[in-house]
Design an enzyme around this catalytic site. Structure first.
Site, PDB file in Angstrom:
ATOM      1  CD  GLU A  53       5.436  -6.667   1.931  1.00  8.44           C
ATOM      2  OE1 GLU A  53       5.166  -7.331   2.812  1.00  8.44           O
ATOM      3  OE2 GLU A  53       4.193  -6.124   0.929  1.00  8.44           O
ATOM      4  CG  ASP A  54       1.617  -7.527  -1.787  1.00  8.90           C
ATOM      5  OD1 ASP A  54       1.401  -8.938  -2.136  1.00  8.90           O
ATOM      6  OD2 ASP A  54       0.557  -7.161  -1.382  1.00  8.90           O
ATOM      7  CG  HIS A 114       3.373  -2.539   3.691  1.00  4.36           C
ATOM      8  ND1 HIS A 114       3.226  -2.314   4.909  1.00  4.36           N
ATOM      9  CD2 HIS A 114       3.860  -3.782   3.148  1.00  4.36           C
ATOM     10  CE1 HIS A 114       3.643  -3.313   5.649  1.00  4.36           C
ATOM     11  NE2 HIS A 114       4.019  -4.281   4.561  1.00  4.36           N
ATOM     12  CG  ASN A 167       1.476  -6.200   6.542  1.00  3.59           C
ATOM     13  OD1 ASN A 167       1.336  -6.617   5.654  1.00  3.59           O
ATOM     14  ND2 ASN A 167       2.464  -6.264   7.255  1.00  3.59           N
ATOM     15  CG  ASN A 269       2.418 -10.007   1.287  1.00  2.00           C
ATOM     16  OD1 ASN A 269       1.644  -9.581   2.177  1.00  2.00           O
ATOM     17  ND2 ASN A 269       3.794  -9.388   0.772  1.00  2.00           N
TER      18      ASN A 269
END
Length: 354
Positions: A53-54, A114, A167, A269
């Site tokens: 995700e990141d 996350h 987030n 992002n």
């Protein structure tokens, strides 16, 4: 008379629900399709099968991946496997993603990472900040990166009432950070209701050991966050409003909105190209496909590069786009020395040589 009033109220309620549903479809870009923009010299990264995700890359080329995120109602290719932090050395000729060991005492079984961010202290200590959702709760974990052992030493868990639905995060000190809340509520049902009604109650919070405060608010759904190379500006992605907000950072750590850049996609992002200061954005062209998963019609991917974001007319170019045949649900793109990494919410990750 009573029946007429009841029917009138029912009609108003149904009309309101219909209007909100149509508005939500527009916010999700539910009808949008993407045209492919391919890059040469790309391959899927082995070992990342259920999302990255990141991604955050240190100045020396060590890249950290946040993998295995799980959220209520969101598709997962590995629902029973805990998340983790992977690392890749982009200086190697054929870099591989390796999972970092985490110190004893940290609950790995419930690790659900996350957003992530790194901070290098004046003594060259590297701290890794990780947004964590153990059992779908909200914490921020601070680790010390021990490069020789390829491991993370857990230092601290942070919980706070002003961090109900975290987030993403950008570290600005060894225990200091800005974080986005993508919802006002922490309860899953209230989150869905909040999104449906488009309440614009999400925010950015500044955290330090001595002070915690809301520094920007009124977002539809605040998501990715990053900081300009000169540390003067904070960039915030509002995913459902299709916007990137540029905010000026003050000495007291408060933020003042400077401008808003509107885009035609769901912005997730944000990463900074260290060589140019350009902003790279992992995007979701069609949010409905992302949240209502269909393997026959998977979510697409899109990466944008924004040049001169502080100018009156920034230049926005599409670096990469795919209909889901290769990469599904891109959430982040990070670059280092002509090497591009693209992560996804719950699918694979891509390595490209530019």
């Amino acid at each position: 008379m009573g029946r007429l009033l009841a029917l009138s109220l029912l009609g108003i309620a149904l009309a309101l629900l219909g209007e909100r549903l149509l508005a939500l479809r527009n916010r999700l870009k539910a009808s949008r399709e993407v045209e492919s923009v391919d890059l040469p010299n790309c391959h899927l990264i082995k070992g990342i099968e259920a999302g990255a995700e990141d991604i955050d890359i240190l100045p020396n080329g060590l890249a950290f991946f946040s993998v295995g995120l799980k959220c209520p109602g969101l598709h997962s290719f590995a629902p029973d496997k805990p998340g983790g932090i992977l690392m890749m050395d982009l200086n190697e000729e054929n870099p591989r993603a390796l999972e970092l060991r985490v110190s004893r005492g940290f609950n790995l079984a419930s690790f659900n990472p996350h957003g992530i961010s790194t901070f290098i202290d004046s003594d060259d200590t590297v701290y890794l900040f990780v947004v964590n959702h153990p059992e779908f709760k909200n914490t921020v974990e601070i680790f010390k990166f021990e490069e020789e052992e390829n491991s993370l030493l857990h230092l601290k868990t942070i919980k706070h009432e002003l961090l109900p639905s975290v987030n993403d995060i950008i570290a600005v000190g060894p225990e200091h950070f800005y974080a986005t809340n993508d919802h006002y509520f922490s309860d899953p049902f209230l989150k869905y209701l909040e999104t449906y009604l488009n309440l614009h109650w999400t925010n950015v919070v500044y955290y330090s050991p001595n002070e915690v405060k809301v520094v920007a608010e009124g977002f539809d759904s605040a998501n990715g966050i990053n900081i300009s190379p000169d540390k003067k500006y904070i960039y915030v992605a509002d995913i459902l409003a299709h916007e990137i907000h540029v905010l000026e950072k003050h000495p007291n750590m408060n933020l003042t909105q400077l401008k808003v850049l509107k885009l035609d996609t769901l912005v997730d992002n944000l990463s900074i190209d260290p060589s140019s200061g350009d902003v790279l954005v992992g995007c979701h062209p069609n949010g409905q496909k992302l949240f209502v998963y269909d393997p026959k019609n998977p979510p697409s991917s899109e990466v944008l590069r924004i040049q001169n974001i502080l100018s009156e007319k920034p230049t926005v170019t599409t670096v990469y786009a795919n209909n889901g045949s290769v990469l599904q649900g891109s959430s982040v793109a990070s670059v280092y020395d002509k090497k591009l990494l693209i992560g996804t919410l719950y699918h694979r990750a891509l390595y490209c040589e530019l």
